[in-house]
Design a protein around this motif. Sequence first.
Motif, PDB file in Angstrom:
ATOM      1  N   ASN A  96      18.181  35.642  32.558  1.00 41.17           N
ATOM      2  CA  ASN A  96      19.448  35.263  31.923  1.00 41.17           C
ATOM      3  C   ASN A  96      19.408  33.917  31.200  1.00 41.17           C
ATOM      4  O   ASN A  96      20.443  33.339  30.919  1.00 41.17           O
ATOM      5  N   THR A  97      18.226  33.402  30.898  1.00 39.84           N
ATOM      6  CA  THR A  97      18.164  32.135  30.178  1.00 39.84           C
ATOM      7  C   THR A  97      18.214  32.319  28.665  1.00 39.84           C
ATOM      8  O   THR A  97      18.558  31.383  27.957  1.00 39.84           O
ATOM      9  N   ALA A  98      17.895  33.511  28.161  1.00 42.37           N
ATOM     10  CA  ALA A  98      17.959  33.743  26.714  1.00 42.37           C
ATOM     11  C   ALA A  98      19.401  33.602  26.226  1.00 42.37           C
ATOM     12  O   ALA A  98      19.661  32.994  25.185  1.00 42.37           O
ATOM     13  N   GLY A  99      20.346  34.150  26.983  1.00 43.89           N
ATOM     14  CA  GLY A  99      21.753  34.020  26.617  1.00 43.89           C
ATOM     15  C   GLY A  99      22.229  32.585  26.697  1.00 43.89           C
ATOM     16  O   GLY A  99      23.019  32.129  25.864  1.00 43.89           O
ATOM     17  N   THR A 100      21.731  31.853  27.681  1.00 47.30           N
ATOM     18  CA  THR A 100      22.097  30.439  27.815  1.00 47.30           C
ATOM     19  C   THR A 100      21.614  29.650  26.603  1.00 47.30           C
ATOM     20  O   THR A 100      22.331  28.808  26.067  1.00 47.30           O
ATOM     21  N   MET A 101      20.412  29.946  26.152  1.00 48.70           N
ATOM     22  CA  MET A 101      19.878  29.261  24.961  1.00 48.70           C
ATOM     23  C   MET A 101      20.698  29.598  23.717  1.00 48.70           C
ATOM     24  O   MET A 101      20.903  28.753  22.857  1.00 48.70           O
ATOM     25  N   LEU A 102      21.192  30.843  23.645  1.00 47.12           N
ATOM     26  CA  LEU A 102      22.043  31.241  22.524  1.00 47.12           C
ATOM     27  C   LEU A 102      23.333  30.421  22.517  1.00 47.12           C
ATOM     28  O   LEU A 102      23.781  29.961  21.464  1.00 47.12           O
ATOM     29  N   ALA A 120      28.003  23.108  29.801  1.00 52.43           N
ATOM     30  CA  ALA A 120      28.962  24.217  29.793  1.00 52.43           C
ATOM     31  C   ALA A 120      28.255  25.546  30.046  1.00 52.43           C
ATOM     32  O   ALA A 120      28.742  26.380  30.822  1.00 52.43           O
ATOM     33  N   ALA A 121      27.101  25.736  29.406  1.00 51.16           N
ATOM     34  CA  ALA A 121      26.359  26.986  29.584  1.00 51.16           C
ATOM     35  C   ALA A 121      25.882  27.143  31.026  1.00 51.16           C
ATOM     36  O   ALA A 121      25.982  28.225  31.607  1.00 51.16           O
ATOM     37  N   LEU A 122      25.372  26.065  31.601  1.00 48.94           N
ATOM     38  CA  LEU A 122      24.902  26.139  32.991  1.00 48.94           C
ATOM     39  C   LEU A 122      26.063  26.311  33.973  1.00 48.94           C
ATOM     40  O   LEU A 122      25.934  27.022  34.978  1.00 48.94           O
ATOM     41  N   LEU A 123      27.203  25.690  33.678  1.00 43.85           N
ATOM     42  CA  LEU A 123      28.389  25.873  34.512  1.00 43.85           C
ATOM     43  C   LEU A 123      28.822  27.337  34.500  1.00 43.85           C
ATOM     44  O   LEU A 123      29.131  27.918  35.544  1.00 43.85           O
ATOM     45  N   MET A 124      28.815  27.928  33.332  1.00 46.38           N
ATOM     46  CA  MET A 124      29.188  29.341  33.220  1.00 46.38           C
ATOM     47  C   MET A 124      28.172  30.214  33.949  1.00 46.38           C
ATOM     48  O   MET A 124      28.555  31.136  34.675  1.00 46.38           O
ATOM     49  N   SER A 127      28.729  30.019  37.648  1.00 46.17           N
ATOM     50  CA  SER A 127      29.916  30.749  38.094  1.00 46.17           C
ATOM     51  C   SER A 127      29.633  32.246  38.162  1.00 46.17           C
ATOM     52  O   SER A 127      30.084  32.927  39.091  1.00 46.17           O
ATOM     53  N   ILE A 128      28.861  32.766  37.215  1.00 44.36           N
ATOM     54  CA  ILE A 128      28.502  34.189  37.242  1.00 44.36           C
ATOM     55  C   ILE A 128      27.627  34.486  38.452  1.00 44.36           C
ATOM     56  O   ILE A 128      27.860  35.450  39.195  1.00 44.36           O
ATOM     57  N   GLU A 129      26.618  33.646  38.673  1.00 48.62           N
ATOM     58  CA  GLU A 129      25.700  33.869  39.792  1.00 48.62           C
ATOM     59  C   GLU A 129      26.402  33.712  41.135  1.00 48.62           C
ATOM     60  O   GLU A 129      26.123  34.465  42.078  1.00 48.62           O
ATOM     61  N   SER A 130      27.329  32.756  41.253  1.00 53.86           N
ATOM     62  CA  SER A 130      28.039  32.593  42.527  1.00 53.86           C
ATOM     63  C   SER A 130      28.980  33.771  42.782  1.00 53.86           C
ATOM     64  O   SER A 130      29.153  34.186  43.932  1.00 53.86           O
ATOM     65  N   GLY A 131      29.571  34.315  41.742  1.00 50.72           N
ATOM     66  CA  GLY A 131      30.390  35.516  41.906  1.00 50.72           C
ATOM     67  C   GLY A 131      29.556  36.700  42.371  1.00 50.72           C
ATOM     68  O   GLY A 131      29.965  37.455  43.269  1.00 50.72           O
ATOM     69  N   MET A 136      27.533  40.280  46.809  1.00 49.70           N
ATOM     70  CA  MET A 136      26.411  40.749  47.620  1.00 49.70           C
ATOM     71  C   MET A 136      26.620  40.440  49.107  1.00 49.70           C
ATOM     72  O   MET A 136      26.342  41.283  49.965  1.00 49.70           O
ATOM     73  N   ILE A 137      27.121  39.260  49.428  1.00 48.11           N
ATOM     74  CA  ILE A 137      27.343  38.895  50.828  1.00 48.11           C
ATOM     75  C   ILE A 137      28.388  39.809  51.453  1.00 48.11           C
ATOM     76  O   ILE A 137      28.195  40.317  52.562  1.00 48.11           O
ATOM     77  N   VAL A 138      29.478  40.040  50.734  1.00 45.98           N
ATOM     78  CA  VAL A 138      30.512  40.943  51.250  1.00 45.98           C
ATOM     79  C   VAL A 138      29.943  42.349  51.431  1.00 45.98           C
ATOM     80  O   VAL A 138      30.193  43.013  52.445  1.00 45.98           O
ATOM     81  N   GLY A 139      29.144  42.800  50.468  1.00 49.89           N
ATOM     82  CA  GLY A 139      28.523  44.118  50.581  1.00 49.89           C
ATOM     83  C   GLY A 139      27.602  44.221  51.778  1.00 49.89           C
ATOM     84  O   GLY A 139      27.615  45.230  52.505  1.00 49.89           O
TER      85      GLY A 139
END
Length: 158
Positions: A96-102, A120-124, A127-131, A136-139
Amino acid sequence: MQNINIRKLIIGMIIVLALIIVLLRGDQFLELVATIQKGAIIPVIIAIVSQLGKYMAQAFAFAAAFKTVGEPTRPRDTLPLVFGTFFMNTIAPSLNTAGTMLIIDDSRCRGIPAGRATSAALLMQMSIESGFLTIMIVGFIVLQFAGHLDPIWFLVGL
């Protein structure tokens, strides 16, 4: 000017890839269309609306991430970034770093300093990875209580 050229390039690549898929796998595409036509229309509409809602939520999240680093941006301006990052992360498997570079490149072209764009890109991304981690933890917890948690899948999930 360069920003417009990158967008045209990405749109062109999407069109070319779609045509290649249709030409090489046209029979499967026609089967998909036939299957959708046989199915109930309400679930298909719900799925489409849900997916569009997801994209809109991500556009608002991108705008909030830029606002957090002091660069207010409208969700309407970040919506192309949502589709661009999804496309780049799909065709360029790079954790998922290609999208971050974009995002960083697009922001730099719009005059946002590279440091703020990167933040901003890393914050986003965080947030996606923590979601995803939360889901996964709940599952895993649900599977454990149901008695269906396979240790191999647990290790893969870790």
